[in-house]
Design a protein around this motif. Structure first.
Motif, mmCIF file in Angstrom:
data_model
loop_
_atom_site.group_PDB
_atom_site.id
_atom_site.type_symbol
_atom_site.label_atom_id
_atom_site.label_comp_id
_atom_site.label_asym_id
_atom_site.label_seq_id
_atom_site.Cartn_x
_atom_site.Cartn_y
_atom_site.Cartn_z
ATOM 1 N N PRO A 187 0.794 -1.233 0.000
ATOM 2 C CA PRO A 187 0.000 0.000 0.000
ATOM 3 C C PRO A 187 0.824 1.281 0.000
ATOM 4 O O PRO A 187 0.530 2.200 -0.760
ATOM 5 N N PHE A 211 -3.652 7.561 -0.167
ATOM 6 C CA PHE A 211 -3.318 6.707 0.969
ATOM 7 C C PHE A 211 -4.549 5.942 1.449
ATOM 8 O O PHE A 211 -4.484 4.739 1.723
ATOM 9 N N PHE A 212 -5.675 6.635 1.492
ATOM 10 C CA PHE A 212 -6.933 5.982 1.885
ATOM 11 C C PHE A 212 -7.252 4.842 0.916
ATOM 12 O O PHE A 212 -7.574 3.725 1.336
ATOM 13 N N THR A 214 -5.296 3.076 -1.043
ATOM 14 C CA THR A 214 -4.432 1.904 -0.947
ATOM 15 C C THR A 214 -4.635 1.176 0.380
ATOM 16 O O THR A 214 -4.466 -0.040 0.447
ATOM 17 N N ALA A 215 -5.046 1.916 1.424
ATOM 18 C CA ALA A 215 -5.361 1.239 2.684
ATOM 19 C C ALA A 215 -6.542 0.296 2.477
ATOM 20 O O ALA A 215 -6.539 -0.845 2.958
#
Lengths: 696, 696
Positions: A187, A211-212, A214-215
């Motif tokens: 991620p 980032f959200f 890939t989280a």
């Protein structure tokens, strides 16, 4: 905007990021399972027949399945969606730079990318599924952002907020990051990849959204992998979130190891840039074949498939058998399942180490090479044969009509190369050859792709050994620096080769010797604030321009002045609505009440209104149209004497599509010309000023 | 530029990056050793006296040393370099945004930052050395980039290439990244920190250079740590590159754990934003005290030191003793060395768990909390007491006149909080309380600092447990989102509080209702292309402007037109050289041959020429000066009718200092005004248009 609209926008922004993450995670996982099961079945069958001694039958089964899959992948790609061939990362990169090339992100491309990639990898080609995953993620993001394809009637009213360049670009960036995250189960690496390689513009807010996404991907993958642990997913196996775990290997190193690693990086850089050079040459050759038509493309795919099959099945005969290790916990030779010790032609109690690399999935081959606990030592001859084969097969495979990632071929070749170097330095180095293999992969990746931080994090997330970080950083730095002396990164090369008008981040030196108006070319077509319909239709027909300056003229302003810029697509909307008037008079802002803002929203690629769709009577052609309401009244402008280098930086940094060049002295028409992306391409400028070539 | 100059530039660029990495790595390591040895000695002495039963003597030794260190740190800071107080990250952030505040990066600041930080941490304050390391890195970069301080006569001719805003900013960015890398031993985290939090402008090329710098830091640290393994560094210990290693702890989790983690993130976000709120209030109170003079500052430092000492020494008396575990490999209770089980007032065979948190270095306390193998369980009462104390001590300590990082207090408070939550969910959760502690730290960091990717990577590099990544990501996402509902990140808050003119990345909504010329204020001072010396001197004396538009006038151009912009510093150079002429005539470009480009280079902060340094005779005042050669002929311009929001984006994206507003219609003076950073501040605009407040 009203409060509720802001809420809708924010909700949609995060909702779409969530959906992109979910979908990409699911598709990435599906992709993985499909490949593992299909190639697993193929390898299992071949293996079983080999154990029974029916060598010819085994070859037939292996070759038959390979060529069938290859032909299927090639036909899908050649006939349905030629844009799905290759890695897709260059295309995504160009799109995020502002190039609206047709069909890059179309639904058919998505479809072919997913299934073509599964078939291509299963066919045993030396290709990865990572690059295609990035493209797949981007396609998914595009599809979701458009509310599905209009063709299939899936549109949603809220999505009108996403019909502009910036929001769409942000979604695609999230999609690309999600693709990497799904492909490598990395991620953070995905975010960094999107940042370092894919995106041309970046905002802190976007980092956060990526980032959200890939989280979400990481969570989806983790749950699915956990679900598969009890064998519900066929041959998928029991892998965890770490693909090539080397965390158990000791990584202590001394000064000799540093020396070995520097040598590794140097040669890796040279080999990596040579790889790029060869890929470029091969792509130029293939483009001649590919132009002849889809059937020729499929033929090329089949030829390469036959070649790959022969190498994979033929070369293991050349090496001698190795006796099975006695201390290993793995079954040897592997009988039923896809294991690590392939028997091939060897008698019981021994295995063929080259077959253990060739007749397995790429993931397992990499795992074998990285690890020092599975197969402790390979024969030098096997390593040499494997290295040369994979290096050249990787090069000639990229460019055929199948979705083909470059990561896996490069990692494979690099890790064998690393093992070889490790063996050379065996006497002075205490570093494990498995770790050398990892560093070799890093050096090849650095030498071809020229990324740094993102590769470092991706490798970290792939292998889960943080203590190697300083060494990986050294290798990447050296190999990238060395390779940069010879040529450009492989993705940049492909973008250039495809002729996409990619705007570089920095201006070329010769641009400092030119000013903005030097680059203006072609006839300037301007409209007056109140323009005759006929003039507009004629201008739209006779030019391909997408933006036209609007000049305010005396009865409505004191002297001729630049009112702003009007876009072709907005003009078409106005023409279609036929909101004309007989006299030249200002219609005021009430014209906008007849439209909703979404009427002017940017449509999906190739889906906008066309001039041919609008039919106008002769009477209408004589009427007037008030352009003021749809004119962008604050276009970005530069003075004609502005240095071209500075103008280019302005254009690129702000992500513009049109820039107005205004005169410096008074008493002249209020606009000198318009600069677009194409005017900044070096081909264009050097075409106008060939003597500037010396400054290049 | 010639080839050799390009080579010099490139060599210097990389050479400086290398030097920054080396120096920052060395200083970071020195810092670490100094703290470990000084506080180690203090704790050892206290511990020994406690074991001997001389409780009062122990208190005297502990308090005496604490207060001495605190007073030393406070005096250094208050008398020598007030700019060294606090974290320094907000100042670096503002500098990288383009704010040239005096003395932020001066050599005296560097000196105080290094030694003040060592003393402050050794004094037992609840402060970290991480923020100061970032500031230290930036100072080092600045010093190296200026070729040392001119005061100390360390200049080098090659460095003339680095006398411009962009190159200097790039160096400082590398320095900040190196600081984080040295503080946390987290090279990739350092790069991401510089990218996400520190830098306002970012280029791909810079990513690459920053990465190189942090790689150097990592290598330096690794070699020094290896050198210290055989006990050559006093009490420095045998730690590796991973500061708080939890890689050995099992991290399997189920759906209940996810629930627990979500709750942890929610409350962590609330507590984190409350922390910011309190820090803000405390800083406002302290600023009143600090204004009264340096002695008051030192007094405040001593008061806080006494308070901290009393808490640390007094509170452990409140809790009961815990019997030593039988299965542990650690010595219990710890006798000589700084170990994990503090005896304090407890009888042999038992230890005081609160003392094990208070009477140890922060690093060891965090290690105790994160790990589940060292001290398996803390008493709930100890955890509560420690949490409340650290939370509030952290808040009241930030803002006193010592270099104080926020990372460590936040991580400490967060990890205790995490342990408490872990205990609450003990019955349903299978996740280890040590890992809960790590997640608690993540939630607090997310709630106060509002970073995402960089925190994630820093935590990863601190703890070396990649399998926790999905959980860390969830916690960071939740806590940041929750905290963002209440207030801004702590660094942004401090930047605002200090009144630094920080340019945000996005335009405020009310700016869409204004145009560029609305924000122009104050009298416009323009020069003619050939200007009288007297006029220039008068303008420089009477205004504080740094840039003046130059207007070309009729004998030399057809109509008045904008020639460009001339900078105050360049004017001063020209005035000093006294290159004047009696008549109004163009001097041509040969004037530039009298100067080398480095004469016009941007000097270090507060080191440029001053008007007072130049004395001119009356005769000279009557002469003329040709401004054309030193005029920047392509300033960035916007039309007066450009939307202010768009103008602001242009200004910010391109990193400008002056922007010319030009008229739209003809027949008016060729420039309307100049916009600078201050004209875009909301205080300024809302001061001019108070009714816009409603749109805010």
């Amino acid at each position: 905007r009203k409060k509720v609209q802001i809420f809708q926008y924010v909700f949609l922004k995060w909702g779409l990021a969530l959906l992109i993450g979910l979908t990409t995670g699911l598709i990435g996982f599906f992709n993985n399972i499909a490949v593992e099961n299909i190639s697993g079945f193929k390898l299992l069958l071949t293996n079983k027949l080999m154990l029974q001694g029916s060598y010819f039958k085994a070859f037939l089964a292996f070759a038959g399945l390979n060529i069938t899959f290859a032909a299927a992948a090639g036909s899908l790609c050649a006939f349905l969606a030629p844009a799905a061939a290759g890695s897709g990362i260059p295309e995504v990169k160009a799109y995020l730079n502002g190039v609206d090339a047709p069909s890059i992100l179309a639904p058919s491309t998505l479809f072919v990318k997913i299934f073509g990639s599964v078939l291509g990898v299963s066919a045993g080609f030396v290709v990865g599924k990572e690059g295609p995953m990035v493209h797949t993620g981007a396609c998914i993001a595009n599809l979701l952002g458009q509310g599905g394809s209009r063709k299939y009637g899936l549109t949603w009213n809220w999505l009108r907020y996403f019909k502009n360049d910036r929001d769409r670009r942000d979604l695609i960036t999230c999609g690309a990051a999600a693709g990497v995250a799904a492909a490598f189960r990395a991620p953070v690496g995905g975010v960094l990849f999107a940042l370092e390689e894919a995106a041309s513009w970046w905002r802190s807010a976007l980092l956060w959204r990526t980032f959200f996404t890939t989280a979400v991907v990481a969570i989806v993958l983790r749950s699915l992998i956990q679900y598969c642990w009890n064998g519900k997913c066929g041959l998928f196996g029991q892998g965890g979130l770490i693909m090539y775990d080397v965390s158990k290997e000791v990584s202590s190193y001394g000064s000799y190891d540093i020396l070995a690693v520097i040598v590794l990086g140097l040669i890796g850089g040279v080999l990596g840039s040579f790889y790029n050079y060869l890929v470029d040459k091969v792509l130029r050759t293939y483009s001649v074949i590919n132009e002849k038509g889809p059937s020729f493309r499929v033929l090329l795919v089949i030829i390469i498939s036959v070649l790959t099959t022969c190498c994979a099945f033929g070369l293991p005969w050349l090496v001698s058998c190795t006796p099975c290790p006695t201390d290993t916990t793995h079954e040897c030779p592997t009988i039923g399942e896809i294991g690590h010790y392939k028997s091939f032609q060897c008698p019981p109690g021994s295995y063929n180490d080259l077959a253990s690399l060739f007749l397995t999935t790429s993931d397992d081959a990499i795992r074998n090479l990285f690890s020092n606990t599975i197969i402790r030592e390979f024969q030098m001859s096997s390593l040499y044969i494997f290295f040369v084969t994979i290096y050249f097969l990787g090069i000639i495979t990229y460019g055929i009509a199948v979705p083909a990632g470059l990561f896996i071929p490069v990692i494979l070749a690099g890790s064998v190369y690393g093992r070889i170097v490790g063996r050379v330095f065996h006497s002075v180095s205490v570093l494990d050859t498995g770790l050398f293999s990892l560093l070799g992969a890093a050096s090849f990746l650095g030498g071809t792709m020229r990324m740094t931080v993102s590769l470092c994090v991706i490798l970290l997330e792939l292998t889960n050994n943080l203590l190697l970080l300083p060494l990986v950083m050294i290798v990447l730095l050296i190999s990238k620096s060395v390779a940069d002396c010879f040529n450009r990164g492989v993705y940049d090369q492909i973008v250039k080769l495809k002729g996409l008008p990619y705007l570089e981040a920095h201006a070329e030196p010769y641009m400092k010797h030119l000013v903005a108006c030097d680059a203006v070319s072609g006839p300037l077509v301007t409209f007056s604030g109140l323009e005759k319909v006929e003039t507009i239709v004629h201008a739209l027909q006779s030019t391909g321009h997408n933006g036209f300056p609007v000049i305010g003229e005396p009865p409505f302003s004191e002297s001729p002045e630049l009112c702003g810029l009007v876009l072709r697509s907005h003009l078409l909307v106005l023409l279609k609505a036929k909101y004309f008037s007989k006299e030249r008079r200002l219609s005021g802002r009430d014209i906008l009440n007849k439209f909703s803002p979404s009427d002017f929203a940017k449509p999906g690629t190739g889906k906008g209104l066309k001039l041919e769709d609008i039919s106008l009577t002769e009477e209408e052609m004589d009427m007037y149209i008030d352009l003021h309401p749809i004119t962008n009244a604050s276009p970005y402008t530069v003075l004609e004497t502005m240095s071209l280098a500075k103008a280019m930086i302005l254009f690129r940094q702000l992500g513009l599509r049109h820039m107005c060049v205004v005169p410096k002295s008074q008493g002249r028409p209020p606009i000198v010309g318009i600069l677009t992306r194409h005017d900044f391409m070096s081909e264009h400028i050097l075409g106008l000023y060939p003597h500037m070539r010396q400054h290049k």
